[in-house]
Write an enzyme that holds these catalytic residues in place. Sequence first.
Site, short mmCIF file in Angstrom:
data_model
loop_
_atom_site.label_atom_id
_atom_site.label_comp_id
_atom_site.label_asym_id
_atom_site.label_seq_id
_atom_site.Cartn_x
_atom_site.Cartn_y
_atom_site.Cartn_z
CG ASP A 9 -25.72 12.71 14.75
OD1 ASP A 9 -24.53 12.86 14.42
OD2 ASP A 9 -26.66 13.25 14.17
CG ASP A 61 -25.64 23.76 11.99
OD1 ASP A 61 -24.86 23.12 11.26
OD2 ASP A 61 -25.53 23.83 13.23
#
Length: 244
Positions: free
Chosen positions: A7, A128
Site C-alpha cells: 500500500d 470491500d
Amino acid sequence: MIIPSLDILDNNIVRLYKGNYKQVKFYDYDLFNLAEKYKLGGAKILHIVDLSGSRNPKNRQIKLVEKIIKKIDLPIQIGGGIRSIKEIEDLLALGVSRIVIGSSAVTNIYETKKWFTKYSNNLVLAVDVVYRQNTFSEIKINGWVKSTGKDMIKLIYEYKKIGLKHLLCTDINKDGTLDGPNFNLYKNITRKFYDLRIQASGGISSIKDIENIKCTNVSSVIVGRALLEKRFNISEAIACWQKE
C-alpha cells in the site's frame, strides 16, 4: 496463489487500520528492494494499492507506478480510485497486468460494465465489505469512507452476467488488523461463485491462517502487513499454499 501487497501513500509504504487514513503506519522499506525480495521469494504477481489515488484521483502516483513496472520484472495488479476507461487504458499501456475497480463498479455501473466487457481478463471487481453473518454484506466505497447500502452478492451477480473473471473481496473490519481472515465470508462467496477467480484480502497474520483459508477454496490470498512485520516470509507463505 499468494499475492504480496504494498500500500503506497505519498510514495511511502504504509498500512491503514481498517482503511482509516487517520490510523496509518509507515514502514521504513525501500519499495523496489522489497518488491524484488518478494519476486526472488517466488511471488508471481505484486498487488499495489495507490492510497493517494484512492483518496483523490488527482493525486494518482502514476510516475511511481511506471517506475515500479520498469524496475521490477513482475506482473502488477493495481487498484485505488480508478474511475475511467482512459485511466484503465493508460495503465494497461504502461504495462500493468490487472486493474482493480471498486467504487466505480457501484456508482457508475452502466459504464463500468462496458469496461469489464472489453477488458475482462485485465479487470478485477473489488468488493470491500462490512460483513454481517451471511445475511447482508454492505459494500463501502471511496477509500471505504462512504456507505452504499448495496449488498455484495447482488453486485457480484450483476457483473457475472457480463463475464466477470476476477473478484477481490476485502473484509474492512479485518484489513490491517492481523486478527485473522473472515473464513465464513469467503466460504459464502466461493459457494455462490465457484467459477470465479476469487482473491481474499484482510486479516492474514500467520501461516496457520494461510493453511485455513485454503479450505475456503479461494484462488488467491493477498498478504500485506504480516509480511511487512515479518510474521513469516513470502517463501514460507508460498510453500504453505502449495502444500497439499
